[in-house]
Design a protein around this motif. Structure first.
Motif, PDB file in Angstrom:
ATOM      1  N   PHE A 109       0.940  -1.275  -0.057  1.00  9.85           N
ATOM      2  CA  PHE A 109      -0.089  -0.059  -0.018  1.00  9.85           C
ATOM      3  C   PHE A 109       0.712   1.468   0.075  1.00  9.85           C
ATOM      4  CE2 PHE A 109      -3.454  -2.635   1.938  1.00  9.85           C
ATOM      5  CZ  PHE A 109      -4.265  -2.776   0.751  1.00  9.85           C
ATOM      6  N   GLU A 110       1.981   1.303   0.751  1.00  7.44           N
ATOM      7  CA  GLU A 110       2.643   2.465   0.760  1.00  7.44           C
ATOM      8  C   GLU A 110       3.547   2.417  -0.069  1.00  7.44           C
ATOM      9  OE1 GLU A 110       1.878   0.748   3.809  1.00  7.44           O
ATOM     10  OE2 GLU A 110       1.809   2.274   5.467  1.00  7.44           O
ATOM     11  N   GLY A 111       3.963   1.530  -0.557  1.00  5.68           N
ATOM     12  CA  GLY A 111       4.777   1.374  -1.668  1.00  5.68           C
ATOM     13  C   GLY A 111       3.896   2.158  -3.136  1.00  5.68           C
ATOM     14  N   MET A 112       2.605   1.743  -2.987  1.00  4.74           N
ATOM     15  CA  MET A 112       1.932   2.618  -4.006  1.00  4.74           C
ATOM     16  C   MET A 112       1.961   3.923  -4.108  1.00  4.74           C
ATOM     17  SD  MET A 112      -1.791   0.553  -4.950  1.00  4.74           S
ATOM     18  CE  MET A 112      -1.292  -0.898  -4.354  1.00  4.74           C
ATOM     19  N   GLY A 113       1.540   4.324  -2.738  1.00 10.82           N
ATOM     20  CA  GLY A 113       1.316   5.708  -2.613  1.00 10.82           C
ATOM     21  C   GLY A 113       2.851   6.502  -2.741  1.00 10.82           C
ATOM     22  N   ALA A 114       3.929   5.865  -2.541  1.00 12.04           N
ATOM     23  CA  ALA A 114       5.444   6.344  -2.559  1.00 12.04           C
ATOM     24  C   ALA A 114       5.518   6.603  -4.105  1.00 12.04           C
ATOM     25  CB  ALA A 114       6.176   5.464  -1.919  1.00 12.04           C
ATOM     26  N   SER A 115       5.272   5.439  -4.769  1.00 11.87           N
ATOM     27  CA  SER A 115       5.380   5.715  -6.247  1.00 11.87           C
ATOM     28  C   SER A 115       4.616   6.746  -6.963  1.00 11.87           C
ATOM     29  CB  SER A 115       5.159   4.130  -6.803  1.00 11.87           C
ATOM     30  OG  SER A 115       4.798   4.420  -8.130  1.00 11.87           O
ATOM     31  N   ARG A 116       3.338   6.671  -6.388  1.00  9.11           N
ATOM     32  CA  ARG A 116       2.609   8.074  -7.006  1.00  9.11           C
ATOM     33  C   ARG A 116       3.101   9.210  -6.830  1.00  9.11           C
ATOM     34  NH1 ARG A 116      -2.778   4.837  -5.645  1.00  9.11           N
ATOM     35  NH2 ARG A 116      -2.788   3.313  -6.980  1.00  9.11           N
ATOM     36  N   GLU A 117       3.302   9.465  -5.430  1.00 12.18           N
ATOM     37  CA  GLU A 117       3.906  10.834  -4.966  1.00 12.18           C
ATOM     38  C   GLU A 117       5.179  10.976  -5.815  1.00 12.18           C
ATOM     39  OE1 GLU A 117       2.768  12.628  -2.439  1.00 12.18           O
ATOM     40  OE2 GLU A 117       4.532  14.003  -1.969  1.00 12.18           O
ATOM     41  N   ALA A 118       6.158  10.103  -5.961  1.00 13.69           N
ATOM     42  CA  ALA A 118       7.379  10.250  -6.534  1.00 13.69           C
ATOM     43  C   ALA A 118       6.933  10.678  -8.123  1.00 13.69           C
ATOM     44  CB  ALA A 118       8.162   9.160  -6.534  1.00 13.69           C
ATOM     45  N   HIS A 164      -1.479  10.558  -1.084  1.00 14.28           N
ATOM     46  CA  HIS A 164      -0.877  11.141   0.204  1.00 14.28           C
ATOM     47  C   HIS A 164      -1.435  10.189   1.223  1.00 14.28           C
ATOM     48  CE1 HIS A 164       1.240  13.830   2.741  1.00 14.28           C
ATOM     49  NE2 HIS A 164       0.147  13.803   3.293  1.00 14.28           N
ATOM     50  N   GLU A 165      -2.589   9.956   1.440  1.00 17.19           N
ATOM     51  CA  GLU A 165      -3.214   9.244   2.697  1.00 17.19           C
ATOM     52  C   GLU A 165      -2.646   7.902   2.906  1.00 17.19           C
ATOM     53  OE1 GLU A 165      -5.485  10.539   5.187  1.00 17.19           O
ATOM     54  OE2 GLU A 165      -4.764  12.326   4.120  1.00 17.19           O
ATOM     55  N   VAL A 166      -2.364   7.299   1.868  1.00 17.71           N
ATOM     56  CA  VAL A 166      -1.737   5.724   2.038  1.00 17.71           C
ATOM     57  C   VAL A 166      -0.444   5.938   2.297  1.00 17.71           C
ATOM     58  CG1 VAL A 166      -0.982   5.442  -0.310  1.00 17.71           C
ATOM     59  CG2 VAL A 166      -1.913   3.667   0.686  1.00 17.71           C
ATOM     60  N   MET A 167       0.251   7.199   2.011  1.00 19.01           N
ATOM     61  CA  MET A 167       1.865   6.811   2.588  1.00 19.01           C
ATOM     62  C   MET A 167       1.879   7.103   4.050  1.00 19.01           C
ATOM     63  SD  MET A 167       3.198   9.449  -0.315  1.00 19.01           S
ATOM     64  CE  MET A 167       4.895   9.410   0.481  1.00 19.01           C
ATOM     65  N   ILE A 168       0.756   7.596   4.827  1.00 18.01           N
ATOM     66  CA  ILE A 168       0.883   7.628   6.272  1.00 18.01           C
ATOM     67  C   ILE A 168      -0.221   6.650   6.952  1.00 18.01           C
ATOM     68  CG2 ILE A 168       1.972   9.925   6.205  1.00 18.01           C
ATOM     69  CD1 ILE A 168      -1.058  11.109   6.532  1.00 18.01           C
ATOM     70  N   LEU A 169      -0.413   5.511   6.191  1.00 21.76           N
ATOM     71  CA  LEU A 169      -1.484   4.670   6.604  1.00 21.76           C
ATOM     72  C   LEU A 169      -0.947   3.932   7.785  1.00 21.76           C
ATOM     73  CD1 LEU A 169      -3.988   3.530   5.481  1.00 21.76           C
ATOM     74  CD2 LEU A 169      -2.837   1.833   4.332  1.00 21.76           C
ATOM     75  N   ASP A 170       0.562   3.720   7.720  1.00 23.05           N
ATOM     76  CA  ASP A 170       0.793   2.932   9.238  1.00 23.05           C
ATOM     77  C   ASP A 170       1.330   3.920  10.255  1.00 23.05           C
ATOM     78  OD1 ASP A 170       0.644   0.152   9.370  1.00 23.05           O
ATOM     79  OD2 ASP A 170       1.047   0.243   7.218  1.00 23.05           O
ATOM     80  N   ASN A 171       0.867   5.181  10.075  1.00 23.97           N
ATOM     81  CA  ASN A 171       1.432   6.083  11.020  1.00 23.97           C
ATOM     82  C   ASN A 171       0.467   6.492  12.273  1.00 23.97           C
ATOM     83  OD1 ASN A 171       3.294   7.051   8.514  1.00 23.97           O
ATOM     84  ND2 ASN A 171       4.308   7.021  10.393  1.00 23.97           N
ATOM     85  N   SER A 172       0.866   6.777  13.367  1.00 19.55           N
ATOM     86  CA  SER A 172      -0.121   7.018  14.377  1.00 19.55           C
ATOM     87  C   SER A 172       0.389   8.011  15.486  1.00 19.55           C
ATOM     88  CB  SER A 172      -0.665   5.807  14.970  1.00 19.55           C
ATOM     89  OG  SER A 172       0.411   4.981  15.573  1.00 19.55           O
TER      90      SER A 172
END
Lengths: 658, 308, 210
Positions: free
Chosen positions: B125-134, B211-219
């Protein structure tokens, strides 16, 4: 007190003496230790004197020296000293690294003596190249540098890819030296002297100047790896041992830049179209270099393409300088050349750091394919931190050194727009956008390799990861340099300014007028805020609780290493944007049905220049040449006879010519 | 005088830090009202941030030191960027020749570490978001240079506050130029702050987020820093957007400040309006959209340059 | 004012190059027709003659109403699918358009030094011609080819307003009629083709030979 010249010779002698160790000492380990200690001692001796000469130019004297060589054969002007200093600054950590790198090969039971000899020979010859003033001796050492790098490169010569890749490097070098012969011979005929410092072109002879410029661009540009001639870099770097490829990428390609600066000194002012040619070619080099890099999966090949990109950035600075010289505009020349020179140092530092780091990875994991790596951060956190420092620096983002040189180049754009009016604001804006685009792609590329190689969990088979103390020392020194140049650029700017005033004699204070103090303060502030926030959140974690848990995966709890995002997928979105110019193509097969068969996805990027020009051209050349049939086509003795015949023919022709 | 400048700079920095969540709340409220809902109160982002700050932090097992470092670096980067803002034409805290480059690049630093932190988890998931962001980020800096940078190249000023001060809408052609620049910049702001046509901040499917998926695992505190930096970044871009219209009368007087506030309100209204009427683009089409923004910039510049 | 409208015209061209929907193309063409009509009305504010209002009125009527209406009718009648199939990547296409546009602007900037032309409308018109040709080259649908052709024609009209000397109104009106007839014929031809071939792609026309 020794003069600079004496110190240089003493250092060269010590370094040359280090080659004796592997020749006379039998034990591999002892020979390697002794040789490296001698080499590093010699390099440090040389470095201290060149460092003092570059950073405290008032305090040193070149002196005549008490060694018997004719003093005019060497040239210790600021440009030479600057490059000498860069070479030695990078050579010291590389030599330290070389020790532990050779240990690895010794552990495998290989004989490393040849590799050491060629490595040391390469270092020594490079230091000679940047200080020599006599054209023929220059060519000799130029060839010595190239050939010792070549011989070091084919260390693992039993591998097929090594034979193939190094061949391109070999051929490239001979084309370069051939062009350089023509270049120097024309200059010799013009002036009657063999000394580089005496070379001049009669002013007003614009045709000859243009021809010489083109020759210099072709020869030195090929060595540096500008775009149509970059083909040898991605082939030669992956196969070379890491010490060789670090030095090759950090320093030897910069010899091309050094040569261009020397050519400019001889031929200045540059015609306007040469300036534009350099600028446009460099822009293409930078953009496509980094874009091709993005599609690579081989860490060293990727870094090689990044060298192409950074040569492009250096070239952009030089292009602005050339345009400035065509308009006799001092500020443009100072900023353009200054940015290029500082980027030479910066790139030498962080690229060697990255290549040495890739050597550590390669030795530990036995592969260069980044798709098989991952999770190294959990085994060697500090190593990852060092590699990350290099990555941040090469992206040109604050607060490290890459930003400083790109900042100067951006300033040169602004200056060009302001000084030359007309259409220049538009052109310079496009250049600035190009450079910014390169920065964005570099960020994408380096987040990709850092993330895939270091983060997450290991994809291939798990292996222990060992980083020796020597590796840490050499990488640490280079990373520290990145930080120091980034946070406190003023002394380096002063040094570069001193060099530039040797190239642009009228001089000016444009480089010093940039508010470097602001940069220092802001970077310090930035780090202070970041650190403060880091510790605040750490304290808050202590107060409000902290725990670890599985990653969110829509409720699925068996997240495996193979489910992680891969490098190909990460880069796919960007490469997809420009499929045609990148030659980017991908194959995917998706499983269908209730029990789907295995599915997969792969992507490749073909270098257009390579695939459309170099390889077919090479094949055509081969088939053309093999059409020539002479008696004894396979016997080497016939070839020697042909060489003799050619010599006689040349001599007769030359004799009759006079 | 210098002391006054520093005071103005500090005041604008505090303005940005203080009102950033409010602006986000304002946009959300208006958006809710336009779609016929009551919506959360305007102060909701403050409550959220406060709540996040006091929560327990949970990190993925595969996370490394990057995950701890990235929120702090993000926050530091936006603070540095915020202190270069000419809020209401005041003198910014950081202003020197060439700070426009530092501005663009320091946000690049934030992005670099954000992408790394997303990949740190090792989840697709995060990888997907990161790739899109980049991949969207590679257009951000070019558009930035085609808009704000183009004014810099034309006028010769290289500091953000000087650039904005040099804008004067006295000539027809220049006014058109500035207006088109501001449109292009708006697209940039939408992209950078992951708002609607590019990214849907309210989506609930991991596959469609950026953007949201990049911080999915943060709290906890990590998420607090990310959210707060996101809010600040939005306000930064909005202030830069309104700054194109400072010649309308924004300044450090009572009237000027009112005009400035109205400007900001108007942009929040436009942002909410755009988010109401558009739907998110296909990810595949996003580069074209961004390229379109860049193309507008180029065209605008061409027309301006040749209109002598 | 003319310059502002020309900028709008250029933006519409960019959109024409970018969009992947046939319907949006029609809207763009309609907008262009209206812009052209307004541009041709502008001189009338200084110096009004009844005779010269015919041209803008005809422009508005034909380009702003008739042709878009007719194309929309063809789309519904023949049930043409909305997405445009490009033959090269959109990214490359837009880059090409932008590069050529920049070249046109630079060239007309140089040209303006020696001749009496109004750069912005001149360059916009020229860019429209080039964009139209590029659209025809790189798109598959026949209907989109017609639209590329129409964009070209729009460019020629803008061209006319950029050069110093004025063409007689009757010639411009004749051109307008010409375009309308061409589009009309194209519509009939498409209708005919639809009865013999199932698709409307240029590549399939190759089968028509002999």
């Amino acid at each position: 007190m020794f003069s600079l010249r004496d110190m240089f010779f003493i250092s060269m002698l010590i370094q040359a003496a280090s080659i004796l160790a592997p020749v006379f000492i039998g034990g591999q380990r002892r020979a390697s230790a002794l040789a490296h200690i001698t080499l590093v001692a010699g390099l440090i001796t040389g470095f201290i004197s060149s460092f003092l000469a570059v950073f405290f130019p008032m305090a040193h004297t070149v002196g005549t020296g008490f060694f018997g060589l004719p003093p005019e054969y060497f040239r210790f002007d600021p440009l030479a000293l600057y490059f000498l200093c860069v070479v030695q600054a990078v050579a010291i950590p590389t030599a330290v690294f070389s020790y532990s790198y050779l240990e690895h090969y010794i552990g495998e039971g290989r004989s490393v003596k040849s590799l050491y000899v060629f490595f040391a020979g390469m270092l020594i010859a490079t230091q000679m190249v940047v200080t020599i003033n006599h054209a023929i001796v220059f060519l000799v050492f130029w060839e010595a540098t190239s050939m010792s790098a070549y011989l070091g490169m084919i260390f693992e010569k039993e591998k097929k890819e090594v034979q193939k890749g190094s061949f391109y490097y070999f051929v490239m070098n001979h084309v370069v030296i051939f062009l350089l012969y023509i270049f120097f011979f024309i200059l010799h005929r013009q002036t009657g002297s063999w000394l580089l410092s005496d070379f001049r072109v009669v002013t007003g002879n614009s045709g000859l100047t243009a021809l010489l410029f083109l020759l210099a661009l072709a020869a030195f540009g090929m060595k540096a790896g500008f775009m149509p001639f970059h083909f040898w870099l991605p082939r030669a770097h992956p196969i070379a041992p890491s010490t060789i490829s670090a030095f090759l990428s950090g320093i030897i390609i910069k010899l091309g830049i050094y040569g261009l600066f020397r050519a400019f000194q001889i031929l200045s002012p540059a015609p306007l179209w040469i300036g534009w040619l350099v600028l446009v070619v460099s822009m293409i080099t930078a953009i496509f270099g980094v874009w091709y890099a993005l599609a690579q999966h081989d860490i060293k090949k990727l870094l090689a393409y990044h060298s192409v990109e950074n040569i492009g950035i250096i070239g952009i600075g030089m292009g602005i300088g050339f345009i400035g010289s065509a308009y006799a505009n001092i500020p443009m020349q100072i900023l353009g050349f200054g940015g290029a020179l500082l980027h030479v140092l910066n790139h030498a530092v962080f690229k060697s750091l990255l290549f040495l780091g890739s050597g550590v990875i390669n030795n530990n994991l036995g592969t260069r394919n980044i798709e098989l790596m991952g999770g190294i951060v959990h085994k060697a956190g500090f190593f990852v931190f060092l590699f990350l420092t290099g990555s941040v620096a090469i992206c040109g983002i604050p607060p490290l050194n890459g930003f400083v040189s790109e900042f100067i180049i951006f300033n040169s754009f602004f200056t060009a727009a302001r000084e030359l009016k007309e259409y220049y604001p538009l052109m310079m804006l496009v250049s600035a956008v190009g450079l910014a685009f390169v920065g964005g792609l570099a960020v994408a590329c380096f987040t990709k390799i850092n993330a895939i190689m270091f983060l997450g969990t290991q994809r291939g088979e798990t292996k222990p990861f060992h980083v020796s103390a020597y590796d840490y020392i050499s990488l640490g020194v280079l990373a520290l340099l990145c930080v120091v140049i980034g946070f406190c650029p003023v002394p380096f700017i002063n040094a570069v300014n001193n060099v530039v005033s040797g190239i642009v004699p009228q001089g000016g204070a444009e480089l010093l007028n940039i508010n470097w103090l602001y940069i220092t303060v802001i970077f310090t502030l930035f780090s202070a805020v970041a650190l403060a926030m880091y510790f605040i959140s750490k304290a808050m974690r202590k107060k409000f609780g902290f725990r670890e848990s599985d990653a969110w995966c829509c409720g699925y709890n068996r997240l495996g290493p193979r489910m992680q995002y891969t490098a190909s997928s990460f880069a796919d979105q960007i490469n997809d944007i420009a499929r045609a110019p990148l030659g980017y193509h991908k194959k995917g097969r998706a499983g269908e049905g209730i029990f789907p068969p295995s599915s997969g996805f792969e992507s490749h990027s073909a270098d257009l220049v390579d695939n459309r020009i170099i390889v077919p051209g090479y094949k055509k050349f081969i088939s053309l040449m093999s059409a020539i049939r002479l008696p004894g086509n396979t016997d080497i003795r016939y070839y020697v006879a042909y060489i003799l015949i050619m010599i006689i023919v040349y001599s007769v022709v030359g004799f009759l010519w006079h | 005088m210098a002391l006054m400048n520093i005071f103005e700079g500090l005041a604008s920095l505090f303005f940005v830090l203080l009102f950033a969540p409010l602006f986000a709340g304002l946009v959300n409220k208006q958006k809710a009202m336009m779609t016929g809902r009551v919506g959360a109160p305007v102060w909701q982002p403050y409550y959220d941030l406060f709540k996040l700050f006091r929560k327990e932090t949970i990190r993925a097992k595969s996370a490394s030191f990057i995950s701890g470092l990235s929120p702090a670096i993000n926050f530091a980067a936006v603070i540095i960027a915020a202190s270069m803002l000419p809020v209401c034409n005041a003198h910014p805290l950081i202003s020197f020749k060439g700070d426009i480059i530092l501005f663009a690049y320091i946000l690049g630093t934030a992005r670099f570490f954000q992408i790394l932190a997303a990949m740190d988890i090792g989840s697709s998931f995060e990888g997907m978001g990161a790739s899109r962001e980049a991949s969207f980020a590679i257009f951000v800096e070019p558009i930035f240079f085609f808009t704000l940078g183009s004014i810099a190249f034309i006028t010769g000023f290289t500091s953000i506050s000087d650039i904005y001060r040099s804008i004067a809408m006295d000539r027809m052609s220049y006014t058109v130029f500035i207006v088109v620049c501001s449109i292009s910049f708006f697209i940039l702001a939408v992209t950078e702050c992951s708002r609607m046509p590019v990214d849907d901040p309210n989506t609930h499917l991991e596959l469609t987020m950026i953007h949201e998926v990049m911080i999915l695992d943060n709290s906890g505190q990590d998420l607090f820093f990310y959210q707060y930096s996101g809010n600040i970044k939005l306000l930064i871009y909005i202030v830069l957007e309104t700054a194109f219209y400072y010649p309308l009368g924004a300044g450090l007087t009572a009237v000027g400040v009112t005009i400035f506030a109205l400007n900001i309100l108007f942009v929040s209204f436009v942002l909410a309006g755009v988010e109401t009427v558009t739907s998110r683009f296909k990810l595949k089409d996003m580069p074209h959209y961004l390229l379109f923004a860049a193309a507008i910039g180029i065209l605008n510049l061409l027309i301006f340059t040749f209109n002598k | 004012m003319e310059n502002v409208l020309s900028i709008l015209f250029c933006l519409s061209l960019l959109y024409l190059a970018l969009t992947s929907r046939v319907k949006h193309c029609v809207n763009v063409l309609q907008a262009q027709g209206i812009i052209l009509a307004v541009i041709n009305t502008l001189p009338l504010f200084h110096h009004f003659t009844l005779g010269e209002i015919i041209l803008p009125a005809a422009l508005l009527g034909i380009k702003g109403v008739l042709i878009p209406f007719y194309i929309r009718k063809i789309i519904t009648d023949l049930d043409i699918k909305d997405p445009i199939e490009p033959t090269i990547q959109q990214f490359t296409f837009i880059m090409l358009v932008i590069t050529l546009m920049s070249a046109v602007f630079v060239a007309s900037g140089i040209l303006a030094k020696s001749t009496e032309i109004n750069i912005i409308p001149f360059a916009s018109g020229f860019s429209a011609i080039i964009t139209g040709i590029l659209v025809i080259i790189f798109r598959k649908k026949l209907l989109v080819h017609v639209m590329g052709f129409l964009a070209m024609e729009n460019g020629i009209f803008l061209f006319g307003s950029a050069i110093a000397f004025k063409l007689p109104v009757i010639i411009e009106l004749g051109m307008l009629l010409d375009i309308f007839v061409v589009v009309f014929l194209m519509g009939i031809a498409l209708n005919k083709i639809s009865t013999t071939l199932s698709g409307f792609e240029a590549a399939q026309l190759r089968r028509l030979k002999d």
